[in-house]
Design a protein around this motif. Structure first.
Motif, PDB file in Angstrom:
ATOM      1  N   UNK A 284     -51.201 -20.342  -9.247  1.00 52.01           N
ATOM      2  CA  UNK A 284     -52.173 -19.897 -10.251  1.00 52.01           C
ATOM      3  C   UNK A 284     -51.734 -20.222 -11.676  1.00 52.01           C
ATOM      4  N   UNK A 285     -50.565 -20.789 -11.830  1.00 48.04           N
ATOM      5  CA  UNK A 285     -50.050 -21.117 -13.162  1.00 48.04           C
ATOM      6  C   UNK A 285     -50.657 -22.393 -13.729  1.00 48.04           C
ATOM      7  N   UNK A 286     -51.461 -23.083 -12.936  1.00 46.78           N
ATOM      8  CA  UNK A 286     -51.983 -24.377 -13.379  1.00 46.78           C
ATOM      9  C   UNK A 286     -53.443 -24.277 -13.822  1.00 46.78           C
ATOM     10  N   UNK A 287     -53.809 -25.187 -14.712  1.00 46.03           N
ATOM     11  CA  UNK A 287     -55.213 -25.392 -15.063  1.00 46.03           C
ATOM     12  C   UNK A 287     -55.434 -26.890 -15.210  1.00 46.03           C
ATOM     13  N   UNK A 288     -56.606 -27.280 -15.660  1.00 43.84           N
ATOM     14  CA  UNK A 288     -56.961 -28.703 -15.679  1.00 43.84           C
ATOM     15  C   UNK A 288     -56.092 -29.522 -16.625  1.00 43.84           C
ATOM     16  N   UNK A 289     -55.300 -28.865 -17.468  1.00 43.48           N
ATOM     17  CA  UNK A 289     -54.469 -29.608 -18.416  1.00 43.48           C
ATOM     18  C   UNK A 289     -53.115 -29.989 -17.850  1.00 43.48           C
ATOM     19  N   UNK A 291     -52.327 -30.490 -14.171  1.00 49.16           N
ATOM     20  CA  UNK A 291     -52.237 -30.922 -12.782  1.00 49.16           C
ATOM     21  C   UNK A 291     -53.049 -32.178 -12.570  1.00 49.16           C
ATOM     22  N   UNK A 292     -52.815 -32.817 -11.425  1.00 49.32           N
ATOM     23  CA  UNK A 292     -53.586 -33.980 -10.998  1.00 49.32           C
ATOM     24  C   UNK A 292     -54.431 -33.560  -9.804  1.00 49.32           C
ATOM     25  N   UNK A 293     -55.749 -33.783  -9.869  1.00 51.30           N
ATOM     26  CA  UNK A 293     -56.646 -33.360  -8.798  1.00 51.30           C
ATOM     27  C   UNK A 293     -57.670 -32.380  -9.336  1.00 51.30           C
ATOM     28  N   UNK A 294     -58.214 -31.540  -8.454  1.00 46.80           N
ATOM     29  CA  UNK A 294     -59.244 -30.592  -8.870  1.00 46.80           C
ATOM     30  C   UNK A 294     -58.935 -29.189  -8.351  1.00 46.80           C
ATOM     31  N   UNK A 295     -59.390 -28.204  -9.128  1.00 47.00           N
ATOM     32  CA  UNK A 295     -59.334 -26.799  -8.738  1.00 47.00           C
ATOM     33  C   UNK A 295     -60.764 -26.283  -8.761  1.00 47.00           C
ATOM     34  N   UNK A 322     -46.098 -28.336  -0.160  1.00 53.30           N
ATOM     35  CA  UNK A 322     -47.419 -28.791   0.270  1.00 53.30           C
ATOM     36  C   UNK A 322     -48.073 -27.703   1.120  1.00 53.30           C
ATOM     37  N   UNK A 323     -49.288 -27.294   0.728  1.00 52.50           N
ATOM     38  CA  UNK A 323     -50.004 -26.226   1.423  1.00 52.50           C
ATOM     39  C   UNK A 323     -51.440 -26.658   1.713  1.00 52.50           C
ATOM     40  N   UNK A 324     -52.174 -25.767   2.371  1.00 47.05           N
ATOM     41  CA  UNK A 324     -53.606 -25.930   2.610  1.00 47.05           C
ATOM     42  C   UNK A 324     -54.310 -24.672   2.156  1.00 47.05           C
ATOM     43  N   UNK A 325     -55.126 -24.078   3.058  1.00 53.48           N
ATOM     44  CA  UNK A 325     -55.708 -22.744   2.878  1.00 53.48           C
ATOM     45  C   UNK A 325     -56.927 -22.714   1.967  1.00 53.48           C
ATOM     46  N   UNK A 326     -56.823 -23.243   0.769  1.00 51.36           N
ATOM     47  CA  UNK A 326     -57.963 -23.296  -0.156  1.00 51.36           C
ATOM     48  C   UNK A 326     -58.554 -24.705  -0.085  1.00 51.36           C
ATOM     49  N   UNK A 327     -59.660 -24.833   0.625  1.00 50.80           N
ATOM     50  CA  UNK A 327     -60.117 -26.148   1.071  1.00 50.80           C
ATOM     51  C   UNK A 327     -60.636 -27.053  -0.039  1.00 50.80           C
ATOM     52  N   UNK A 328     -61.191 -26.480  -1.098  1.00 52.32           N
ATOM     53  CA  UNK A 328     -61.756 -27.337  -2.145  1.00 52.32           C
ATOM     54  C   UNK A 328     -60.855 -27.411  -3.375  1.00 52.32           C
ATOM     55  N   UNK A 329     -59.606 -27.048  -3.212  1.00 54.21           N
ATOM     56  CA  UNK A 329     -58.559 -27.364  -4.188  1.00 54.21           C
ATOM     57  C   UNK A 329     -57.714 -28.490  -3.617  1.00 54.21           C
ATOM     58  N   UNK A 330     -57.409 -29.480  -4.438  1.00 56.38           N
ATOM     59  CA  UNK A 330     -56.526 -30.555  -3.950  1.00 56.38           C
ATOM     60  C   UNK A 330     -55.523 -30.979  -5.015  1.00 56.38           C
ATOM     61  N   UNK A 331     -55.289 -30.094  -5.994  1.00 60.99           N
ATOM     62  CA  UNK A 331     -54.456 -30.490  -7.128  1.00 60.99           C
ATOM     63  C   UNK A 331     -52.967 -30.440  -6.810  1.00 60.99           C
ATOM     64  N   UNK A 332     -52.202 -31.059  -7.694  1.00 65.43           N
ATOM     65  CA  UNK A 332     -50.751 -31.122  -7.579  1.00 65.43           C
ATOM     66  C   UNK A 332     -50.188 -31.027  -8.993  1.00 65.43           C
ATOM     67  N   UNK A 333     -49.425 -29.972  -9.269  1.00 66.89           N
ATOM     68  CA  UNK A 333     -48.829 -29.782 -10.587  1.00 66.89           C
ATOM     69  C   UNK A 333     -47.373 -29.407 -10.469  1.00 66.89           C
ATOM     70  N   UNK A 342     -51.707 -28.976  -3.156  1.00 63.78           N
ATOM     71  CA  UNK A 342     -52.662 -28.778  -2.076  1.00 63.78           C
ATOM     72  C   UNK A 342     -52.945 -30.115  -1.402  1.00 63.78           C
ATOM     73  N   UNK A 343     -53.320 -30.045  -0.129  1.00 65.44           N
ATOM     74  CA  UNK A 343     -53.750 -31.265   0.559  1.00 65.44           C
ATOM     75  C   UNK A 343     -55.238 -31.524   0.364  1.00 65.44           C
ATOM     76  N   UNK A 344     -56.039 -30.448   0.203  1.00 67.05           N
ATOM     77  CA  UNK A 344     -57.495 -30.577   0.255  1.00 67.05           C
ATOM     78  C   UNK A 344     -57.977 -30.421   1.678  1.00 67.05           C
ATOM     79  N   UNK A 345     -59.159 -29.863   1.852  1.00 68.84           N
ATOM     80  CA  UNK A 345     -59.680 -29.587   3.188  1.00 68.84           C
ATOM     81  C   UNK A 345     -59.904 -30.847   4.002  1.00 68.84           C
TER      82      UNK A 345
END
Length: 417
Positions: A284-289, A291-295, A322-333, A342-345
């Motif tokens: 939860x420490x990341x935002x769009x500034x 990380x690479x990918x989407x939240x 590397x985790x999963x769980x939140x399917x429409x997050x795929x970011x990496x920071x 995240x891997x992405x769903x």
């Protein structure tokens, strides 16, 4: 991931729970159910008490003659009953022809496209509520990996045990499957009482014929992040327990000591990668500034912080999680030198976002060339994702770690800057 109230019977001490309650909350908790009319879970089968059969001797995981080792991560397949299981969150023109078979086809496409050295399935491999026979669903879910004759490993999510097998039963079934390197848990000599099922490590040794051919150059830690809290006063998802963290610390230290001994003694730990299902509160420490990918959704981590991120920092070898769980997050920071990714769903019988392609994450570790033109230690680790579109489009390629940057960080630390 899941939105039910099913729990598992994980044993922890009252002193541990008092410690947890003193920790600050740092996560969003469980979200609303995707389906409000989900049936109650069927009775779970009793754990299988007999130990799994001993694994036959096999060749170690090792870097190829090109100095590469590639890992394909598959997160949240959510496999149900095959072709009769419908897809979720797809475009209207896809609904009538989409099923679990689309998930299977995507695994097959990724294997052909990337030809990985190892496939890692990071939990919610089956969706227990809709899988009428857990063993059959597991067999179908992992069938592409088995057909490929590639090495593969799996860990549990929070859905796998909701069908006809307990968490222990699911993991015992997995470790008996062909070509898997999955383990039920560490040997008793390493961890007599460890929480969860599917805590183990894998070592990747150097190129055959090189001076590093018998030394692990890349270490993988796979852990069971649990399903749901069993503490009434602590809502939400499970977490990585002290017993698991102690095993991780001991294993990391053992691997570091081996890496620094002959032959070819090194000055520090070999790089490590950690795989588990539920993200840490630190995601939860990341935002769009940064990380690479989407939240595209909240971070569904445990509602308490059990300190595993700090444990990894102290160990010093883990370069990425590397985790999963939140399917429409795929970011990496990156946070304090560790990438949280995240891997992405991946699966089609899982919530997603219509028009947002299912995806998979790939990690590539590359060795350095020595002065004598042989292969040495790991030089770099990078990652990218592929989309399940017409061209298996590659996106978000990024470098996670390099040996040279690690050295620069150590130098700045020693100088006090």
């Amino acid at each position: 991931m899941d939105y039910s109230s099913t729990t598992t019977n994980t044993t922890t001490s009252s002193l541990f729970f008092l410690f947890l309650l003193l920790l600050s909350a740092n996560a969003t908790g469980i979200r609303r159910p995707a389906k409000s009319n989900s049936p109650p879970p069927p009775p779970l089968s009793l754990p299988i008490l007999s130990p799994p059969p001993p694994s036959p001797p096999s060749e170690p995981l090792r870097f190829g003659k090109n100095g590469h080792f590639k890992i394909l991560q598959v997160a949240d397949m959510h496999y149900g009953n095959g072709k009769t299981t419908p897809c979720q969150d797809v475009l209207p023109n896809q609904i009538s022809t989409c099923s679990d078979l689309n998930t299977t086809a995507f695994v097959d496409r990724m294997i052909r496209a990337e030809n990985p050295d190892l496939i890692v399935f990071t939990g919610d491999n089956i969706y227990g509520f809709d899988a009428t026979d857990a063993e059959k669903s597991l067999n179908s879910a992992f069938a592409p990996a088995i057909r490929s004759n590639l090495s593969w490993a799996a860990i549990l999510g929070n859905h796998d045990q909701e069908s006809t097998l307990s968490r222990e039963g699911v993991m015992r079934h997995i470790v008996r499957m062909k070509h898997t390197l999955s383990k039920l848990n560490p040997p008793v000599s390493e961890a007599q009482d460890i929480d969860g099922f599917g805590n183990y490590n894998l070592e990747i040794v150097g190129v055959q014929g090189s001076k590093f051919e018998n030394k692990s150059l890349l270490n993988l830690y796979l852990l069971d992040s649990g399903d749901y809290s069993t503490v009434p006063s602590i809502p939400g998802y499970g977490w990585i327990k002290p017993s698991q963290q102690f095993w991780f610390q001991q294993t990391s230290l053992k691997l570091k000591n081996a890496y620094m001994k002959k032959p070819q003694p090194q000055k520090d730990s070999a790089p490590g990668l950690a795989y588990f299902h539920i993200p840490l509160p630190e995601f939860s420490r990341f935002d769009s500034t940064n990380f690479t990918g989407v939240k595209q959704e909240g971070i569904s981590s445990p509602s308490i912080n059990s300190g595993f991120f700090t444990t990894m920092l102290e160990a010093g070898d883990v370069k990425a999680v590397f985790t999963g769980h939140d399917h429409v997050n795929d970011f990496c920071g990156v946070l304090s030198g560790i990438h949280l990714c995240y891997a992405g769903g991946f699966g089609y019988h899982a919530y997603g976002k219509a028009g947002w392609d299912r995806r998979a994450r790939v990690v590539l570790a590359t060795l350095e060339k020595t002065e004598k033109k042989s292969w040495g230690a790991v030089k770099s680790i990078r990652t990218w994702k592929r989309l399940d579109d017409q061209h298996l489009t590659t996106i978000d390629s990024q470098v996670l770690w390099t040996k040279s940057s690690s050295g620069r960080r150590r130098k700045r630390t020693q100088s006090g800057l």
